[in-house]
Every structure is written in structure tokens, then in C-alpha cells.
Scaffold this motif. Structure first.
Motif, mmCIF file in Angstrom:
data_model
loop_
_atom_site.group_PDB
_atom_site.id
_atom_site.type_symbol
_atom_site.label_atom_id
_atom_site.label_comp_id
_atom_site.label_asym_id
_atom_site.label_seq_id
_atom_site.Cartn_x
_atom_site.Cartn_y
_atom_site.Cartn_z
ATOM 1 N N ALA A 135 2.435 -38.208 -70.647
ATOM 2 C CA ALA A 135 2.755 -37.917 -71.971
ATOM 3 C C ALA A 135 1.766 -37.328 -72.981
ATOM 4 N N GLY A 136 0.606 -37.305 -72.079
ATOM 5 C CA GLY A 136 -0.740 -36.674 -72.506
ATOM 6 C C GLY A 136 -1.485 -37.679 -73.377
ATOM 7 N N ALA A 137 -1.090 -39.167 -73.266
ATOM 8 C CA ALA A 137 -1.766 -40.009 -73.818
ATOM 9 C C ALA A 137 -2.666 -40.883 -73.440
ATOM 10 N N TYR A 138 -3.300 -41.766 -73.752
ATOM 11 C CA TYR A 138 -4.215 -42.856 -73.020
ATOM 12 C C TYR A 138 -3.538 -44.088 -72.991
ATOM 13 N N GLU A 139 -2.735 -44.401 -73.819
ATOM 14 C CA GLU A 139 -2.383 -45.826 -73.914
ATOM 15 C C GLU A 139 -0.857 -45.917 -74.309
ATOM 16 N N ALA A 140 -0.122 -46.976 -73.850
ATOM 17 C CA ALA A 140 1.053 -47.272 -74.671
ATOM 18 C C ALA A 140 0.912 -48.410 -74.998
ATOM 19 N N ILE A 141 1.554 -48.514 -76.448
ATOM 20 C CA ILE A 141 1.621 -49.559 -77.440
ATOM 21 C C ILE A 141 3.235 -50.085 -77.119
ATOM 22 N N LEU A 142 2.934 -51.619 -76.820
ATOM 23 C CA LEU A 142 4.297 -51.987 -76.294
ATOM 24 C C LEU A 142 5.081 -52.880 -77.586
ATOM 25 N N GLU A 143 6.497 -52.727 -77.483
ATOM 26 C CA GLU A 143 7.283 -53.627 -78.320
ATOM 27 C C GLU A 143 8.393 -54.197 -77.655
ATOM 28 N N ARG A 144 8.503 -55.330 -78.147
ATOM 29 C CA ARG A 144 9.552 -55.998 -77.533
ATOM 30 C C ARG A 144 10.472 -56.575 -78.851
ATOM 31 N N GLY A 145 11.892 -55.934 -78.625
ATOM 32 C CA GLY A 145 12.714 -55.967 -79.897
ATOM 33 C C GLY A 145 12.204 -55.890 -81.119
ATOM 34 N N ALA B 31 -3.038 -52.182 -71.742
ATOM 35 C CA ALA B 31 -4.267 -52.841 -71.124
ATOM 36 C C ALA B 31 -5.132 -52.767 -72.455
ATOM 37 N N SER B 32 -4.801 -53.331 -73.520
ATOM 38 C CA SER B 32 -5.539 -53.325 -74.860
ATOM 39 C C SER B 32 -4.728 -54.176 -75.791
ATOM 40 N N ASN B 33 -5.409 -54.619 -76.755
ATOM 41 C CA ASN B 33 -4.831 -55.207 -78.037
ATOM 42 C C ASN B 33 -4.584 -54.318 -79.216
ATOM 43 N N VAL B 34 -3.837 -54.421 -80.068
ATOM 44 C CA VAL B 34 -3.468 -53.543 -81.010
ATOM 45 C C VAL B 34 -3.884 -54.213 -82.443
ATOM 46 N N PHE B 35 -4.349 -53.263 -83.431
ATOM 47 C CA PHE B 35 -4.712 -53.609 -84.771
ATOM 48 C C PHE B 35 -4.181 -52.447 -85.626
ATOM 49 N N VAL B 36 -3.555 -52.935 -86.875
ATOM 50 C CA VAL B 36 -2.635 -51.766 -87.796
ATOM 51 C C VAL B 36 -3.455 -52.159 -89.040
#
Ligand code: PDD
Length: 285
Positions: free
Chosen positions: A160-170, A178-183
Motif C-alpha cells: 500500500a506504499g506504507a512502512y508499517e501496519a497499525i493494528l486494531e483488535r475489536g 513491528a513497533s509500538n504506537v503513541f498518539v
């Protein structure tokens, strides 16, 4: 270029490092790993990585084949043999070779491998990410080598032309593939709480520690995936890529679409901390 790797007590060339086809890491993905950055020949946050290795091994019910001092000595020697400097140390412990059977072998003889590779430059200009359903198992706090879902998800991001997938469950964000997420939104910096849904990243914990020390504590709380669209900034953290600003998410800009001011500040604090510990490491106390 890797000069020497460690395999079961010996330092050998990568060509000589052979693991049997019956190794359970190969057959079942039955093993755990760590990735530890080194700066100026100093392993960064080594004790935290070795603590997590202990937790991962306990999680798969495998006794640690090396004591703490033996790990420290082996990794230092491996780095030295690979020219010191900056690098990324990968280590892996599997349940070893045994006739193929899902049930653990008894007695078992674990396989221990470690190698050094070049450290990629952190992506200071920012990266693109996609959101994707977290298709992994329920024990993501274990740093298992069983990474097929993560590989599929990062490949999906790449295509999709991106580096990472940010994952969601429910509807709730867990972490990156392969990383942690901060918002970041307004004054708040938030990150999903530790638990079996995500890996307790060493970089994540350090960023939280540094934010706390700077008097701007990060909130550990559930982050809804819908919040991402309204975020001022999103950061991804990992040992090899440090703190990466996400500037596009699902083909839309995040905030102003450039690395944000809170990221710049955090990046500065992180680099100062790194320089400080690297300066002192290896000196007699
Ligand atoms: N991955 N979550 C997942 C699923 C990861 O694979 C990683 C790191 C992280 C960040 O953890 P840390 O800050 O301790 O590196 C979070 C490594 C770098 C890898 O698999 O190559």
C-alpha cells in the motif's frame, strides 16, 4: 556486513553457522528473540532486553540456556568481533533439534544464535502507515519468532506504499506489526497499556520514562482506532528505528502531514539520553 555469528557457544562465519532441519525454530517457530541496538560499541538498554528475554522464555516454558553474565560477555564479544560501533544485535533461542512432535522434547537442547547487522537510519522525515486488523495470536507479549502474521501485515503495508501496519483488535489499537504506537492530541500523549495484546517495547518504556522525567507523563490507556484519524501526531517506536513520526495514515495526512513539534521535542530528548548513556558506558565506575 556480518563478520561472525554466535552459534551454541562458538563464534563462526555465517556460512559455517548451520542449524539442523529438525530444529523446532525451523519446524514450529518454537523460539523467542530479541533485537538490541548498539551505539559506539555499547549495547543500549541491555538489561531491559535480557529481562524481557527471561519473560519470553518463561512464557514458552523454556529454561534460559545462558546465565545473565554469560549473555553479557557473549554479546560484548560478538559486537567486538564485528567491529564494535553502531549495529543491531539479533539473538534467538529455540527449543532446539528433536524428532518432529508438537510436544516438547525431553531432554531438550536449546539452540542459541546471535548476529549483528547494520542499524538502519531512523526515519526522521516521517513514514506512512495503514491500519489493519490484528490477525495475530493472544500472547503477543511474548517476543516469539513465530512472525508470519507480522510479515503478512508489513507486506500489506509495503504494497500500500506504507512502512508499517497499525493494528486494531475489536476497534482498539494494539501496536504496529513491528513497533509500538503513541498518539498525541492536544497536550495528551497516550499509548495502549501493557498486556497480552502487545509487546512491551523497550523503546516504548524508555519513551514513557523520558516523558515522565520531562514532566509530561504519557497516559497508558485504551486507544480507539477511530481516534487515529483525529490525532495531531502518531509515533511508532522500536529498538532499530527509535521514534518514527507517522505523517500519513491510510492515505490521509496525520495532523499537518509532517513530523510534528511534539515528536521533534521527544526525538531531541531521546538523542540526548542516548548520547549520555553511550558516553558513560564501558568506563570503569
Ligand atoms: N521489533 N512490537 C512488535 C510486534 C515488535 O516486533 C517490536 C520490535 C516492537 C518494539 O519493541 P522494542 O522497542 O523493544 O524494539 C513492538 C523488532 C525491532 C524486530 O522484530 O525486528
Amino acid at each position: 556486513m556480518t563478520a561472525e555469528v554466535y552459534l551454541n557457544g562458538e563464534f563462526v562465519s555465517p556460512e559455517q553457522a548451520m542449524v539442523p532441519v529438525l530444529d523446532r525454530g525451523f519446524l514450529f517457530g518454537d523460539g523467542v528473540y530479541e533485537v538490541i541496538p548498539a551505539y559506539g560499541g555499547c549495547l543500549f538498554r541491555l538489561e531491559q532486553h535480557l529481562d524481557r528475554l527471561d519473560r519470553s522464555l518463561a512464557g514458552i516454558r523454556l529454561a534460559n540456556p545462558l546465565g545473565r553474565e554469560a549473555w553479557r560477555a557473549m554479546l560484548a564479544e560478538l559486537l567486538r568481533r564485528n567491529g564494535g560501533g553502531d549495529g543491531s544485535v539479533y539473538l534467538q533461542v529455540t527449543r532446539g533439534a528433536a524428532p518432529r512432535d508438537h510436544v516438547f522434547p525431553s531432554p531438550g537442547r536449546p539452540t542459541v544464535v546471535a548476529q549483528v547487522s547494520p542499524l538502519a537510519a531512523p526515519a526522521a522525515e516521517g513514514v506512512a502507515a495503514i491500519t489493519a486488523r490484528d490477525i495475530r495470536w493472544e500472547l503477543c507479549h511474548i517476543k516469539a519468532i513465530t512472525l508470519l502474521p507480522n510479515a503478512l501485515l508489513r507486506q500489506q503495508a509495503r504494497e500500500a506504499g506504507a512502512y508499517e501496519a497499525i493494528l486494531e483488535r475489536g476497534g482498539v489499537v494494539t501496536e504496529g506489526a513491528a513497533s509500538n504506537v503513541f498518539v498525541v492530541r492536544g497536550d495528551e500523549v497516550a499509548t495502549p497499556p501493557r498486556g497480552p495484546g502487545l509487546l512491551a517495547g523497550i523503546t516504548r518504556d524508555l519513551v514513557m520514562e523520558l516523558l515522565q522525567a520531562a514532566g509530561r507523563p504519557c497516559r497508558e490507556r485504551e486507544v480507539g482506532v477511530a481516534e487515529l484519524a483525529g490525532a495531531d501526531e502518531i509515533w511508532l517506536t522500536s529498538s532499530t528505528r527509535e521514534i518514527m513520526p507517522v505523517i500519513r495514515l491510510d492515505d490521509r495526512p496525520v495532523g499537518a502531514g509532517v513530523a510534528g513539534p511534539r515528536w521533534r521535542e521527544m526525538h531531541g530528548i531521546y538523542q540526548a539520553y542516548k548520547a549520555d548513556v553511550t558516553r558513560w558506558c564501558g568506563r570503569p565506575a
